[in-house]
Design a protein around this motif. Structure first.
Motif, PDB file in Angstrom:
ATOM      1  N   SER A  19       0.827  -1.215   0.000  1.00 25.10           N
ATOM      2  CA  SER A  19       0.000   0.000   0.000  1.00 25.10           C
ATOM      3  C   SER A  19       0.859   1.262   0.000  1.00 25.10           C
ATOM      4  O   SER A  19       0.424   2.310  -0.446  1.00 25.10           O
ATOM      5  N   ASP A  20       2.094   1.159   0.488  1.00 24.56           N
ATOM      6  CA  ASP A  20       2.962   2.345   0.461  1.00 24.56           C
ATOM      7  C   ASP A  20       4.425   1.928   0.311  1.00 24.56           C
ATOM      8  O   ASP A  20       4.767   0.746   0.399  1.00 24.56           O
ATOM      9  N   THR A  21       5.287   2.925   0.092  1.00 19.77           N
ATOM     10  CA  THR A  21       6.689   2.585  -0.162  1.00 19.77           C
ATOM     11  C   THR A  21       7.403   2.080   1.087  1.00 19.77           C
ATOM     12  O   THR A  21       8.388   1.349   0.974  1.00 19.77           O
ATOM     13  N   LEU A  31       6.822  -1.574   1.063  1.00 21.73           N
ATOM     14  CA  LEU A  31       7.609  -2.129  -0.049  1.00 21.73           C
ATOM     15  C   LEU A  31       9.089  -2.210   0.333  1.00 21.73           C
ATOM     16  O   LEU A  31       9.752  -3.234   0.143  1.00 21.73           O
ATOM     17  N   THR A  61       7.024   1.624  -9.075  1.00 24.22           N
ATOM     18  CA  THR A  61       6.066   2.318  -8.202  1.00 24.22           C
ATOM     19  C   THR A  61       5.393   3.473  -8.946  1.00 24.22           C
ATOM     20  O   THR A  61       5.947   4.023  -9.904  1.00 24.22           O
ATOM     21  N   ASP A  99       3.961  -0.841  -5.758  1.00 24.20           N
ATOM     22  CA  ASP A  99       2.913  -0.324  -4.878  1.00 24.20           C
ATOM     23  C   ASP A  99       1.575  -0.536  -5.590  1.00 24.20           C
ATOM     24  O   ASP A  99       1.534  -0.842  -6.792  1.00 24.20           O
ATOM     25  N   ASN A 100       0.487  -0.382  -4.833  1.00 23.60           N
ATOM     26  CA  ASN A 100      -0.836  -0.652  -5.406  1.00 23.60           C
ATOM     27  C   ASN A 100      -1.109   0.220  -6.624  1.00 23.60           C
ATOM     28  O   ASN A 100      -1.731  -0.217  -7.585  1.00 23.60           O
TER      29      ASN A 100
END
Ligand SMILES: O=C1O[C@H](COP(=O)(O)O)[C@@H](O)[C@H](O)[C@H]1O
Length: 261
Positions: free
Chosen positions: A12-14, A17, A210, A246-247
């Motif tokens: 959902s976010d870096t 990740l 991303t 990321d999403n």
């Protein structure tokens, strides 16, 4: 996509990740050190080094989680034919984002930049870089291809990776380990790059992609392939490939995600 499929991880976010990427790199580092007491990795430029720094500069959570930077040998998956302090240099980027930020106290890696003596001749630049690989990987023996422990790659919004661009004849290179390119559609035009056989021969290959700007090409890479360089790596290396996204980069992409354990 026939055979074993690449792993697609979406976060959902870096920060999620980056934490997973670190975990993956540390596992790969352990395996490399067990195999030959050194961790041989090649890195890309572009947007990757920033995420990589976020992953690697975090405090280790345990003894197992330590980055043994002094055991790393770092090569460049591709490089632009520019001086090492030029704003287009992948070396300069990695140095600024990562190497300069690692505390010297934990030891320094061996880094293999291009030989800037040959900037005017990209064939010679590629040949000299290939010689560095031969010296490191072959050590006097004859080896068909170098085997990197890990490749850390990016994907351009056109599906290129390293300096291998869609539809370019370099995608058919079967002999050279490192090849020159004089007509890169993305500036600067003069570069060198690892070739597909070297890339797909690595023990592990990680892509980082991303942002919404990668959404359309991720759909094409994973749903159609279309001979895109990134899709060619997926097809040839199968489950040795892991995508850290990321999403936003994979929204609407019809391909099974895996959960990162
Ligand atoms: O030109 C290059 O582009 C790719 C992708 O960059 P990104 O900014 O879209 O992530 C990069 O992986 C490669 O090393 C670089 O030379």
């Amino acid at each position: 996509m026939p055979g074993k499929q690449p792993n697609l991880f979406a976060f959902s976010d870096t920060s999620g990740l980056a934490a997973a990427l670190r975990n993956y790199i540390v596992t790969s580092q352990h395996a490399g050190l067990q195999r030959h007491e050194v961790f041989k990795v090649a890195v890309s430029g572009g947007s990757l080094p920033q995420t990589l720094a976020q992953a690697l500069l975090a405090e280790p959570k345990s003894e197992e989680d330590v980055i043994k930077f002094d055991k790393w040998e770092i090569f460049f998956a591709d490089e632009r034919a520019v001086p090492l302090d030029h704003e287009d240099s992948n070396y300069a980027l990695i140095k600024k984002e990562l190497l300069d930020k690692f505390p010297a106290s934990i030891g320094q890696p061996i880094v293999h930049p291009i030989d800037v003596e040959h900037l005017n001749d990209t064939q010679e630049l590629a040949d000299q870089y290939e010689k560095k690989l031969v010296d490191s990987f072959a050590k006097g023996d004859s080896v068909r291809l170098p085997i990197f422990d890990l490749l850390l790659l990016g994907s351009g919004p056109d599906g290129h990776t390293c300096s291998l661009f869609p539809g370019h004849p370099l995608l058919r290179e079967t002999d050279a380990w490192v090849a020159p390119i004089e007509d890169s559609p993305k500036p600067p035009p003069r570069r060198i790059t690892l070739t597909l056989p070297v890339i797909t021969h690595a023990v592990k290959i990680a892509f980082v992609a991303t942002g919404e700007g990668k959404k359309e090409i991720m759909k094409e890479i994973f749903e159609e392939g279309n001979g895109l360089p990134c899709a060619m790596v997926n097809e040839a290396a199968g489950d040795r490939v892991s995508w850290f996204t990321d999403n936003a980069a994979v929204e609407g992409v019809q391909f099974p995600r895996r959960s990162f354990l």
